[in-house]
Scaffold this active site. Structure first.
Site, PDB file in Angstrom:
ATOM      1  N   ARG A 213      -1.442   7.641 -29.383  1.00 43.37           N
ATOM      2  CA  ARG A 213      -0.563   7.925 -28.244  1.00 43.37           C
ATOM      3  C   ARG A 213       0.776   8.402 -28.799  1.00 43.37           C
ATOM      4  NH1 ARG A 213      -2.952   4.846 -23.396  1.00 43.37           N
ATOM      5  NH2 ARG A 213      -5.121   4.964 -24.092  1.00 43.37           N
ATOM      6  N   GLU A 354      -0.067  -6.189 -20.085  1.00 41.39           N
ATOM      7  CA  GLU A 354      -1.385  -5.627 -19.777  1.00 41.39           C
ATOM      8  C   GLU A 354      -2.276  -5.661 -21.016  1.00 41.39           C
ATOM      9  OE1 GLU A 354      -1.438  -1.545 -18.092  1.00 41.39           O
ATOM     10  OE2 GLU A 354      -3.190  -1.224 -19.362  1.00 41.39           O
ATOM     11  N   ARG A 405      -3.298  -6.034 -28.681  1.00 41.30           N
ATOM     12  CA  ARG A 405      -2.682  -6.846 -27.615  1.00 41.30           C
ATOM     13  C   ARG A 405      -3.474  -8.122 -27.390  1.00 41.30           C
ATOM     14  NH1 ARG A 405      -0.335  -2.857 -22.992  1.00 41.30           N
ATOM     15  NH2 ARG A 405       0.936  -1.575 -24.389  1.00 41.30           N
TER      16      ARG A 405
HETATM   17  P1  ATP Z   1       0.874   0.432 -20.969  1.00 36.27           P
HETATM   18  O1  ATP Z   1       1.128   0.766 -19.526  1.00 36.27           O
HETATM   19  O2  ATP Z   1       1.046  -1.013 -21.274  1.00 36.27           O
HETATM   20  O3  ATP Z   1       1.614   1.335 -21.927  1.00 36.27           O
HETATM   21  P2  ATP Z   1      -1.510   1.975 -20.572  1.00 36.27           P
HETATM   22  O4  ATP Z   1      -1.833   1.632 -19.151  1.00 36.27           O
HETATM   23  O5  ATP Z   1      -0.807   3.249 -20.862  1.00 36.27           O
HETATM   24  O6  ATP Z   1      -0.682   0.755 -21.230  1.00 36.27           O
HETATM   25  P3  ATP Z   1      -4.286   2.425 -21.035  1.00 36.27           P
HETATM   26  O7  ATP Z   1      -4.307   3.897 -21.132  1.00 36.27           O
HETATM   27  O8  ATP Z   1      -4.682   1.776 -19.771  1.00 36.27           O
HETATM   28  O9  ATP Z   1      -2.831   1.922 -21.468  1.00 36.27           O
HETATM   29  O10 ATP Z   1      -5.126   1.850 -22.287  1.00 36.27           O
HETATM   30  C1  ATP Z   1      -5.978   0.719 -22.200  1.00 36.27           C
HETATM   31  C2  ATP Z   1      -5.463  -0.405 -23.084  1.00 36.27           C
HETATM   32  O11 ATP Z   1      -5.236   0.044 -24.424  1.00 36.27           O
HETATM   33  C3  ATP Z   1      -4.133  -0.971 -22.657  1.00 36.27           C
HETATM   34  O12 ATP Z   1      -4.289  -1.930 -21.621  1.00 36.27           O
HETATM   35  C4  ATP Z   1      -3.605  -1.578 -23.933  1.00 36.27           C
HETATM   36  O13 ATP Z   1      -4.180  -2.860 -24.183  1.00 36.27           O
HETATM   37  C5  ATP Z   1      -4.124  -0.629 -24.983  1.00 36.27           C
HETATM   38  N1  ATP Z   1      -3.086   0.334 -25.326  1.00 36.27           N
HETATM   39  C6  ATP Z   1      -2.816   1.484 -24.700  1.00 36.27           C
HETATM   40  N2  ATP Z   1      -1.774   2.114 -25.260  1.00 36.27           N
HETATM   41  C7  ATP Z   1      -1.374   1.342 -26.274  1.00 36.27           C
HETATM   42  C8  ATP Z   1      -0.335   1.460 -27.255  1.00 36.27           C
HETATM   43  N3  ATP Z   1       0.475   2.500 -27.273  1.00 36.27           N
HETATM   44  N4  ATP Z   1      -0.208   0.464 -28.162  1.00 36.27           N
HETATM   45  C9  ATP Z   1      -1.037  -0.601 -28.142  1.00 36.27           C
HETATM   46  N5  ATP Z   1      -2.030  -0.760 -27.263  1.00 36.27           N
HETATM   47  C10 ATP Z   1      -2.206   0.193 -26.335  1.00 36.27           C
HETATM   48 MG    MG Z   2      -3.521   0.814 -18.336  1.00 37.97          MG
END
Ligand code: ATP
Ligand code: MG
Length: 431
Positions: A213, A354, A405
């Site tokens: 990301r 989350e 996480r």
């Molecule tokens: P957040 O809103 O907390 O940044 P997200 O909703 O963008 O998370 P998702 O795309 O839903 O993240 O990804 C699914 C899961 O992957 C998340 O719930 C989180 O546990 C993990 N995750 C996502 N992005 C990250 C990151 N940059 N670093 C660590 N874990 C991540």
């Molecule tokens: Mg999410």
């Protein structure tokens, strides 16, 4: 002669010949007697050299050792209540395999605590501390328990590409790279590929792999390269995969408590296995709670970090937020039949943050294409994905759970960087 870890010595017989390999943790020179603490990945053993019984040469070898040098010790086990493990080893031979320079980048005995940056810069030495070792030993058990659980549930482990031609969810959070004469990206999620394998007839798949990301956030819970535990399952809805998720989390806690108790003790963590089913709050209920602290929140908004805290404090344990506004979720989220402004979606929450997001997916080609366009994305760049929906795509659902996480919340760690050997963040690209 057996090669043993220091922790195996308690099972060795009095007078048994053993060989230990490891690092010089500490040397205490009392003149006529020398205590050498040898550390390996499991623990510490006391090597005792007494002037009257040990050759002058061996005594001098030990006196010349710097801390963290690597040695091989052959000796006999002797019961000794005052030694760290209740035993000591009387050496017959000590071979120096490598001499360590000094000063050391950090103190592996943890008498002097290093800050996180120093620890991450010298990760190779940080994992020699009990704390550093404990986190990654527990991470191993956590991932092993995850694989074990999902395999037993009939999920097939897959590996999907991390170099991709287009974004998973649109948006800009991608790392571009050059791929011969084309532009490519590091994948932000295995989403589209695991869905393709539903068309591929696998029915249940999982992947544990990196996600990238390019967000510029600098928080304690975001990484630019993270590990995601992903599943996708056919012929089920979002409720079914929520059950898989809560049972997985509970199973992981249970296995870690069973298999890694001594490492939890190092961190002073007492695990309470979360009970299933987890509480389910609707998005509307969650918004009501959050609005008490943030009255400016509107229906349709994503929840803020502050909202997550407010709701987490009120609920106090793992919980789900379900039925999110369709527009707050990605294009592939299935809208409810009778109320399309709400989607069959959920987030798994720990009181602190989350942990996972999931949905039932749209499996109808026309609707999916329409949703992609409505997000301002080009359906053409999703052709490799959309194509699979034209030739027999079963209904399906899935989720992605952040491994770091999960570990961070389980171990009550402050900073997600502690859960990754070599974290990648806004400032850190090396080591
Ligand atoms: P957040 O809103 O907390 O940044 P997200 O909703 O963008 O998370 P998702 O795309 O839903 O993240 O990804 C699914 C899961 O992957 C998340 O719930 C989180 O546990 C993990 N995750 C996502 N992005 C990250 C990151 N940059 N670093 C660590 N874990 C991540
Ligand atoms: Mg999410």
């Amino acid at each position: 002669m057996k090669r043993l870890y220091t922790t195996d010595i308690r099972d060795a017989d009095e007078g048994e010949e053993v060989a230990l390999r490891g690092w010089v943790h500490e040397i205490r020179d009392l003149g006529g007697i020398l205590f050498l603490l040898l550390r390996d990945r499991e623990g510490i053993a006391q090597i005792t050299l007494v002037k009257k019984k040990t050759s002058e040469e061996l005594m001098n070898t030990v006196r010349g050792l710097s801390r963290e040098s690597v040695i091989w010790v052959k000796g006999k086990v002797k019961q000794e209540d005052k030694a760290p493990m209740g035993y000591e080893v009387i050496p017959q031979d000590i071979v120096v395999l490598n001499i360590a320079e000094s000063p050391l980048p950090l103190d592996p005995t943890e008498k002097v605590r290093a800050d996180l940056d120093t620890r991450l810069d010298a990760r190779f030495m940080d994992t020699r501390t009990r704390r550093g070792m404990a986190i990654f030993r527990i991470r191993h058990h956590m991932l092993q328990a995850t694989r074990e659980f999902l395999s037993e549930e009939g999920f097939i482990e897959i590996t999907t590409p991390k170099i991709v031609a287009s974004a998973t969810e649109g948006g800009t959070a991608l790392f571009p790279l050059s791929y011969f004469d084309k532009e490519a990206f590091l994948n932000q999620s295995p989403q589209l590929f695991k869905q393709l394998m539903m068309a591929g007839g696998f029915e249940k798949v999982f992947e544990i792999g990196p996600i990238f990301r390019a967000e510029e956030h600098d928080t304690r819970r975001h990484l630019n390269e993270a590990t995601s535990i992903d599943i996708e399952q056919s012929f089920v809805d979002h409720n079914d995969v929520m059950e898989v998720l809560e049972r997985l989390v509970s199973h992981v806690y249970e296995r870690v408590a069973q298999d890694a108790q001594r490492w939890l003790d190092v961190l002073g963590v007492k695990l309470t296995v979360p009970e299933v089913p987890f509480q389910r709050l609707t998005y509307d209920e969650a918004l009501d709670i959050a609005s008490k602290v943030e009255p400016e929140l509107c229906w349709g908004d994503d929840l803020t970090t502050q909202s997550e805290k407010t709701i987490g404090a009120e609920v106090g344990e793992h919980y789900f937020i379900v039925d999110w506004p369709t527009d707050a979720k990605p294009y592939y989220a299935m809208p409810h039949e009778h109320k399309p402004e709400i989607s069959k979606s959920f987030d798994l929450m720990h009181p602190r943050m989350e942990l996972a997001s999931g949905t039932q997916r749209i499996h109808q080609h026309a609707l999916l294409k329409e949703r992609i366009a409505s997000k301002g994305l080009e359906p053409e760049s999703f052709e490799f994905y959309l194509r699979a929906f034209r030739y027999g795509m079963p209904p399906h659902a899935g989720w992605g759970l952040g491994a770091e996480r999960l570990l961070m919340t389980m171990l009550e760690l402050d900073n997600i960087r502690e859960c990754v050997l070599f974290p990648r963040d806004r400032r850190r690209l090396s080591p």
